[in-house]
Design an enzyme around this catalytic site. Sequence first.
Site, PDB file in Angstrom:
ATOM      1  CB  CYS A 171      -0.905   0.010   0.944  1.00 57.84           C
ATOM      2  SG  CYS A 171      -0.293  -0.249   2.764  1.00 57.84           S
ATOM      3  CG  HIS A 174      -3.744   0.795   5.051  1.00 59.38           C
ATOM      4  ND1 HIS A 174      -3.253   0.039   4.030  1.00 59.38           N
ATOM      5  CD2 HIS A 174      -4.982   1.465   4.471  1.00 59.38           C
ATOM      6  CE1 HIS A 174      -4.026  -0.216   2.943  1.00 59.38           C
ATOM      7  NE2 HIS A 174      -5.142   0.795   3.274  1.00 59.38           N
TER       8      HIS A 174
END
Length: 1010
Positions: A252, A928
């Site tokens: 990510c 994230h």
Amino acid sequence: MTANSRCSVAEPPGLETQRREIECLLRESELQAGDSWYVVDRRWFEQWKEFVESGDQNSSSFPGQIDNTELFEDLDSYHLKERLVENEDFMLVPAAAWHKLLQWYGMVDGQPALERKVVDLPSTLKVEVYPVEIFLCLHSNMENVTSAQFSRTDSICAIQTAMCQAFSVPPGSECRLWMKSSDSSCERLRNVQVSVLDACLSSGMTVIMETRNADGTWPSSRPQIMRNSAEEPDSYRGQPGVCGLTNLGNTCFMNSALQCLSNTPPLTEYFLRSSYLDELNFTNPLGMKGEIAEAYADIIKQMWSGRHYSVVPRVFKTKVGHFASQFLGYQQHDSQELLSFLLDGLHEDLNRVKNKEYIELRDADGRPDQEVAEEAWRNHRRRNDSVIVDTFHGLFKSTLVCPECHKVSVTFDPFCYLSVPLPVSKERVMEVFFVSLDPHAKPVQHRVVVPKAGRVSDLCAALSDMTNVPPTQMVVADVFNHRFYKIYNPEESLSCILDRDDIFVYELSQQDEDSVLLALYLRERSHYRDFGSSSNSYGTTLFGHPLLLNVPRSSCSQEALYGLFLQRLARYVRPPDPAEELEEEEEEEEEDEEEELYKTQTNGISDDERNVSKTAGPSEPEPCCSNASPNGPTDGPAPDPAPSGPIAAAGDPPPGVNHGLDSLDQGDTEVGNGSLNPTAGNPDGLSAGGDLGADGEADGNAELPGEAAQHHRETTEEENEEDKQEEARSPSPPANDCPAKRRACRKRRRSLFTIQAVNSNGTTERGMGEGGSAVSFSSQPYVAIDWDPDMKKRFYNENEAERYVKHGSMEVPQQQTTVQLQQCIELFTTVETLEEENPWYCPVCKKHQLATKKLDLWSLPEVLIIHLKRFSYTKFTREKLDTIVDFPLRDLDFSDFLLRKGVSPEEPPSRYDLIAVSNHYGGLRDGHYTSYAQNKDNGQWYYFDDSKVTYASQDQIVTHAAYVLFYHRQDKIRKPTLPAPSISSASASQPANDITEAGAAPSCGSMETD
Ligand SMILES: [Zn+2]
């Protein structure tokens, strides 16, 4: 006497030898492809290091068996936890070092050794801590899935072979393989010679194998299954650029950076109109032979084709991995680091300068800034000329001043992004549990504010303000796995304590000369006999919360301790009522057992354990039981007050082995050195539990007999054997034990638990090695109370034990600090003094100086990237700053920050609008990444979360997660060519790259059969 039941563990060499041998192996071992290395829990390894560095075989830092429990997801599969970090969670040791450690210490039963191979990956050798775990199934039966691990260097062929074996595919069958990623896209693995790495197979993906039908066809003959391949038949027409990126396993960070760059108009337009083709630089030794630029161009063209909901950036990821091995991907990476690498890689791949000339840099020498800056920029452009320089490069001025000769050095340097610091709070919020002296009070969770660079004593002082308990009556400890991982000294720096540590602060009773700081553990005995184990004479498991308490020396007798502990544990340990006790006593059959119990009750801390030295260990142990308390209640002769004991001088080396024992043998209660107070209060003349015994064999037999047995005690091999067979009861007294005492015993209470001297790990075993059998405590006295499971069930209230309350300070929401982006830019341009690690060489003084340094912005690029330095690494802390930085979406004005002012009317303005943000959620080690970005064609903001894209509104963009900001200079911004999409409130949360509306084929990736 020192009989050991350890079978596989060899007598280790001396501590210094151990340290030298292992250090030497660690230092000299180099990674060689194919070699084995081993993963070892870092806590264990650190404890081992502390142990060998202590130089004391009997140090309480004895690490015990190698224990990797903390590294496993669970103890059934022994799967490694995800995202473990080398040198933080685990250490890698070469095979030779591992085998030595294993031989010396053994390994916790049942745990597998974590052997890992060194693999030869492009441009790097690495220990492959995490092999790739792939699911395997046959096309004909996709329900039956197994998993297997492969090295990144294995070929696809190896997978095929493994599958043929696993699924008993008849030999000679013609097979083909498909790989399915998490987003269900399928791709054919055509070339079985390539490696797992090059095929971009990563953990969690599935490989499907099909075998050719008898009629010559393949079961999956429909091309639709390759949704992401060029053959994609449907032509979804979404908004170009509004396209997700599939997560290929912790990628990510890459997706977030790519979305920001993809939404940088000048760069994307450059690639979309294929200008890069004319500028690819295949010869630049600093570049990647054009491969990065081409891979990037492919991604951008796909993302802006309007034909994809989501693109799999597999080839791009592999290319990046080829050229920057740090991105090969075991762990989460930093989107800003990738961005920096990528901008550099793209620049060199697209550098229009084919032969870089050497340019000698001239010092400013007092020339005007304008002249020096122009020269610097000209020189930079002579060597660096690309779309990246055109778009992202600016110039700043750096001024260094020597503190001694005041020499001023001015240079102008290009930059590709600005890394601006965030104001770092000098304070830190800690959450700790306070354990009151009141045995009926539950632990209280407090939130305290302490100076970041403070000491443990500052934590106590802050807590004192809330509790009114004087800081001097507090001890701070790190509790881990039901034991004290560390007991802190008040002088220790708070930076030793991480936010994730479980910190308990114990209130102690008023200390006086004659008290002992005792660490108390709770253990449960295993039902089974534990002959095989090398560590204990019986199996025990730690449970509950450990305690720290100050015990008056006069209360160090077994009996007194028993009473004291019962009292201290009163909140969750129910004392037996008399009826219960009587019942048991009347059973003749149990006489023997009672006898045992009684005696174990009177067992105690070995004489040596009282030999507490102040030098060892991080804690500040009180000298434990060094002299009998003069005011202690005594029945027998007065204890010898002479400090003749082995603890006479704190910090002395441990005394002779039998010193304590000898003296104990001399008489009843007059125990010479280090004697605990002989217990009085036993009217029948039995000084029961008078002394904590004088055992100390390294065989784990630290459970000492009561005084009655002591006089007759002969420790023999058989006795040790017996010992074990009796599962941890103390050795039976010889038969000639006084019958009167027996009777007396029967009238005694049956105890709920027995008291054992242990090491800081909570195991009975303490140090062993060439020193032989002697064991003495040289630091904190640790004791455990051992419970039989049935007694624990009856008298120990687990629910109550786990209860705690929250102090009011926990309710106050942590105030979120907000700073303006402009403040961060000001900080960037603030004068700082260089740190000692990074001095400046003053050409006048001819030596390194801690010069003052000031940065100023000179000229700014068309697209300005601002990196907010949220990851703060200082001498004192490593942390992620969650500060909200308030940044403007429009009209960020730099004119006040620019050194060069109004030089010419053609100067571009210095006002910027936001175009993209890379976000980071989570902490230091995990997290994230996502991004917000504005589509250049329709002006709409979108939220990109891997393959998911949703509409975003402008008021969502400024958050504590914002990490890298992209600003576009207003004079270069072009008006959107398309109207913004009309978003109903219902569709605002709908995926913007959703396919349902378009009515296109669902993204189901399951292979279809004819
Ligand atoms: Zn100087």
